[in-house]
Each structure stands twice: as C-alpha cells, then as structure tokens.
Design an enzyme around this catalytic site. Sequence first.
Site, short mmCIF file in Angstrom:
data_model
loop_
_atom_site.label_atom_id
_atom_site.label_comp_id
_atom_site.label_asym_id
_atom_site.label_seq_id
_atom_site.Cartn_x
_atom_site.Cartn_y
_atom_site.Cartn_z
CG ASP A 57 49.73 -4.45 22.56
OD1 ASP A 57 49.35 -5.63 22.70
OD2 ASP A 57 49.24 -3.67 21.73
CB CYS A 98 47.77 -7.01 27.46
SG CYS A 98 48.67 -5.66 26.67
CG ASP A 99 46.36 -3.44 23.79
OD1 ASP A 99 46.51 -3.27 25.01
OD2 ASP A 99 46.59 -2.54 22.95
CE LYS A 100 46.86 -6.65 19.16
NZ LYS A 100 47.41 -5.56 20.01
CB CYS A 170 48.09 1.17 28.95
SG CYS A 170 49.40 0.27 28.11
CB SER A 446 49.13 2.47 20.51
OG SER A 446 48.74 2.62 21.85
#
Length: 531
Positions: A57, A98-100, A170, A446
């Site tokens: 991201d 990560c996010d996706k 994160c 986010s």
Amino acid sequence: MGLAPEDQGRPKIAVVNTSSRLGICFSHLDGIAELVAEAIWEAGGLPFEIRTTAPLDFVTSAGRKARYLMPTRDLIVNDIEAAVEGAVLDGMVCLSSCDKTTPAHLMASARLDIPSIIVPGGYQRGGKYSGCSVDIDTVYESVGAVNAGSMSVDQLGQLADSAIQGPGVCAGFATANTMHVLAEALGMALPGAAPIRADSKRMRALAVDAGTRIVGMIHEGLTARRVLTVEAIENAARVAMALGGSVNCVRHLAAVANEADLGIDVVGLFESLGKDTTQLAAIRPNGTAQVWDLERVGGVRAVLRTMLPMLHGEVLTVTGRTISDHAVEGPEADGAVLRGLDDPVRPEPGLLIVRGSLAPNGAVVKVAGAGNARRRFTGPAEVFAGEDAAIAALSTGGIAEGSVIVLRGMGPRGGPGTVFAASFVAALNGAGLGGKVAVLTDGELSGLNRGLVVGQVMPEAADGGPLAGVRTGDTITIDLDTRVVDADPVRHGEPVTSGRPEHERGWLGQYAALVGPVEQGAVLRRPAPAD
C-alpha cells in the site's frame, strides 16, 4: 528439475509467495517460503513456489493516486488461478502480508476450492523518536503536520527512519493486521497465527506447521469451501466488529463470500450482527494498546474464547478441528487489552453500517477510531473531485471546521480502481482537524484512518449513486446513534468519475469494464449481455 520419477507421484502443492523487494512488508517471505517448502517435502508433498504480483500500500499507492491498489487484489486471484489450476496442483499454502494479499488469497482459495492454508506474514516492529513510541501510523499522520507547518520535512524523515525496525505489515490494527486476524477467525489459518511478529521464531514455526498440515489436508480431502461457509463469514464479521477492524474488511469479506458462491449479503450481515456485538479491544489507532499487546494476551485464540457464546463453534478449520475446539484451548480475556463480553470497551460494535438518502446500499463507519468526534454531525458539504484538491485546500486553510468533506467519483469503477482518500484523512488528523470535520467518500481508505469518516459509500458515484448529486453547501447529517447518513436536499446527478474509465488502456481499463458493485465485494464479473 532434479525430480526423481518416484517423487512425481507426491501431492503437488503451491507455495504462493506474494513477495517483492519493493518494500519491507514482505521482504522476509522468501525465507518463509523455503521453510514451508521444506516442510511440505518432509511430509511427503512436492512443493512448487508460485510468484504473484505483490502490492504494497505505501509503495503501490505512489502511482496514479493509488488506482492500482484495489485492482491488484483481483489480479492476484486470477494469477493464482492460472498458475495453480492450470498446472492441476493439489493444494496451496499462501504467504499473506500487506493489505490486498490476504483477501486475495482467501478469494482464490474459495474460487479454486482446493486444500488451502493462509500463513499471515506478521507485523513490523515500531521504534522510538524523541522518547516516544512511533510506527508507520505516526509517520502517516505526520504528513498532515508537515502540510500544516508544524513539522519540517527533515523531521518527518528522521521520524520515518525510527518508525520501522523490522519486516512485516503496518504495526497498527489496520487492514493488513485485520485481515490476518480474520483469516484465523475464518478457520483458514492455523491457531495462533495472528497477530504475530514478522519473521519471529513463533511465526517461522507456524509456517513449518502449515507446510506439514497442507499435506494432511490433501489426504483428508479438506478443501477451502468446507471451511469458508456462511457461518464462518458470520464469525469473522463478529470478530472484526469486536476488535474495531479496518473498514475495508467489509468489502473483502463480501468478496470472499462471493467467490465461495455463498449468496449472502455481507453488508446486511454486518448490519444485523452489529445490533448485539460490542467492542472488546481498542488497538492502535483505535486506542493505546498495540497489536503486539493483543498477541501477548493470546491473539485470536483469546478473542474466540471470549466471544464463543456468540460464535458458530461448529465451524471447521484447516486443522480438521472446530473453532470451538481451538477457542476452549485459548487464554481467557486479560481484562485490559481484551475485555470480556460483560465489560466491553464500548457497548456497540467497532464498525457500524449506516444507511440513508446518501447511502441506500450502506456505508461503513469505524467508530472504534472516531475518538471524540460528535455522534451526530450536521454541516455544509464541501465537495472535491479528488484528494489533491482537498489537501491543497487544507494546506491553505480552506477547510472550515464543522463542514462535511465529500470526496467522490473515487470508487472501483469511478477511479477506475479506488482512488486514495486515505491521505487526506490522515492529513486532517495531522493538522488537528480530525474531530472538527467529517469525511464522506466512496474512495480508498486506510485502516489507520481516524476521526468521523463515512467510507465505502454504496452505490459509488460512478454508478449514479446519490453521492453524485451532492453540491457544495448542501446540508449533510451523519447520526451514529440512528445509523443514518442523509443529505438536504436530496438530488440525483449524473454519474461522477474522478478518472476517465472509458479512455483507460491496459489493466485499469479492463478492471473498469469488469468490476462489480462494492456491496458485492467489487469482484470482477462478466459484462452484462447487450439487449
């Protein structure tokens, strides 16, 4: 390839390594992939490492106002389908970071319906700056302080140098950690897998266990759709609301349900289950506890034990045992980081679904991160076509307290690809305006965002949703108690896009033509037949 004839009769297993040298988020996964492959071999399987695109991201958002972020989720799903189904592999272990990547791996598991395990990549360590604990969340919001003139670019650089002390996602309870947690809550990750510090001894041991277990799942015929049931989605929704997870988890769970052909309304599910779900933890950015504190008190296993009376305990997991089996083995809530059902952090879920004239199909508010924002907010709309214009207005003092900032035409179809609204929200908080204005958007948020933010407005403005008709000066009311978001007057406008989807070439143009409604997970679908 060095394979003996007798080796070729082993179960053939993909080690899906969504890794790249572009960022720290997944820089450790190559070593983890080797551990998983060795464990698969030792258990009698034949491992094949499969590489996919690896969206990060903070890096992938740099180009085209983050338009590539959401589309990469579905690109990963198709990438896995082509590699795994095309080669007729028997199962897969997905290294999710990560996010996706985690939602993409869950979606691919549901689509292919083969034995699958998710291995969460873990969170990164934060550091110290000027005697204070800092992480990427601190850096993110400090951009607003730079825009407001209260921090220099050099100071921001020094802060950034201190904020990340290891690999992983994160450190806050944003989208990546939320989806890691939900992978375990769904039963698709091994018990104890989330949250977990990236590349720690415990994470590496669990990765080895996943490599061993996938071979057993193949022999047992335990495929993904036996785990990813309606009841599993309900469990995950409850956990997301109880922990105050990222707003983005709603569309990701909807996408998983869609790929599993479950035929359920996930937005409506959050809405109905939210009537008796309470928030049990306040993990940064929602509160002062850190994600490693949640790991310390037992992680998802402790959450499941605490919430077991509200969950479907009979749901099967990748271990072959049930959610209830694992929950009763977890520790009890410690009462500080994780509260009990009779002593919640707040008597409502951390995520709320709101509806009204501006969002007839729903929108999501992360009340866990709303802080001291007003429960009822009424103010004049200030409409912006994109984040840049809003940030420019913020830097020149053009954002008035008491206003409702509308960022529209930025959804999956309107971008095309969801366009960043997250940086503006972070800048608001950095400039000290987070609790003094509200934000309404169909763009990309986010999980680190705080303040009164109504996100994932459905239908998006590009589909002619009511958000398209809002004009500067219209009165907008957001009421968290009645769960309503309304405009006065209500008018319908022509579809609004921030980009020009019809002129896009390449992947973004294909995505614009194929992406479905956000409320159905924004998954890719066949175009409707011409009349």
